[in-house]
Design a protein around this motif. Structure first.
Motif, PDB file in Angstrom:
ATOM      1  N   TRP A 269      40.170  33.637  48.965  1.00 54.06           N
ATOM      2  CA  TRP A 269      40.562  32.638  48.813  1.00 54.06           C
ATOM      3  C   TRP A 269      39.660  31.743  50.096  1.00 54.06           C
ATOM      4  O   TRP A 269      39.899  31.680  51.414  1.00 54.06           O
ATOM      5  CB  TRP A 269      41.995  32.598  49.123  1.00 54.06           C
ATOM      6  N   TYR A 270      38.386  30.824  49.337  1.00 51.80           N
ATOM      7  CA  TYR A 270      37.662  30.254  50.457  1.00 51.80           C
ATOM      8  C   TYR A 270      38.614  28.926  51.397  1.00 51.80           C
ATOM      9  O   TYR A 270      38.838  28.328  50.807  1.00 51.80           O
ATOM     10  CB  TYR A 270      36.900  29.502  49.524  1.00 51.80           C
TER      11      TYR A 270
ATOM     12  N   THR B 126      39.229  32.601  44.976  1.00 50.14           N
ATOM     13  CA  THR B 126      37.075  32.306  44.886  1.00 50.14           C
ATOM     14  C   THR B 126      36.732  33.125  43.831  1.00 50.14           C
ATOM     15  O   THR B 126      35.764  33.264  43.264  1.00 50.14           O
ATOM     16  CB  THR B 126      37.175  32.024  46.117  1.00 50.14           C
TER      17      THR B 126
END
Length: 198
Positions: A96-97, A49
């Motif tokens: 990383w969302y 992300t």
């Protein structure tokens, strides 16, 4: 008195999960802004992300939030580098969302905290301020001088031979300059003096 500066002995990494988002910090020793940017390009994950980063080399520094709200990622990473008295270091924190928003304060804590923990756990080496000296000796004195320079952690950067002897440029820790000047004076019985080049 402030703590002496240090840099990383090698690359290091630290990963943690914060409210379902995964944060991975990768840090490396760097000598220039160009080297820092090459490292950033190498370790950034295009599938992540965000790849937020910061680096500091001497007085130069840069940071980037890579799409996160301004001031929530790059600056906290830079502050992690500075608060640990480090220099010549680049850090990329990849996120990383995971679906849960952290808010600006939460983001700053997550990015800065992941970077700080990565640096805290890493093996460090002290940054030693170096000096350069120029000196001239006769041929007969060169071997003994070379043997004695090792005790001062000095290295010969260059040596030029001519009919009268050898012109040397030495590189050594700043704290050993006075010792080197005295050594040269004693070894040559006052015929040779060392002069700083920087």
């Amino acid at each position: 008195m402030s703590e002496p500066l240090s840099t990383l002995a090698a690359r290091c990494r630290h990963q943690q999960e914060i409210r379902k988002s995964r944060f991975l910090a990768i840090a490396a020793p760097v000598r220039s802004g160009e080297q820092a940017l090459a490292f950033l390009r190498e370790v950034a994950d295009p599938a992540a992300t965000h790849n937020c980063w910061a680096w500091r080399v001497g007085r130069d520094y840069r940071f980037n939030d890579d799409g996160e709200p301004g001031g929530t990622a790059g600056r906290p990473i830079l502050q992690a580098i500075e608060s640990q008295q480090m220099d010549g270091v680049a850090v990329v924190v990849t996120r990383w969302y995971g679906g849960i928003k952290l808010g600006t304060g939460g983001l700053a804590r997550a990015y800065g905290g992941t970077a700080a923990e990565c640096l805290r756990l890493a093996e460090r080496v002290p940054i030693v301020s170096m000096a350069r000296l120029a000196a001239r000796v006769e041929f007969a004195e060169l071997a003994l001088l070379k043997a004695r320079l090792k005790d001062l952690h000095a290295q010969i950067a260059s040596e030029h031979f001519d009919a009268d002897g050898v012109a040397l440029q030495l590189q050594l820790p700043d704290t050993r300059v006075d010792d080197a000047v005295l050594l040269l004076r004693d070894l040559t019985r006052g015929r040779s003096e060392a002069h700083r080049l920087d």
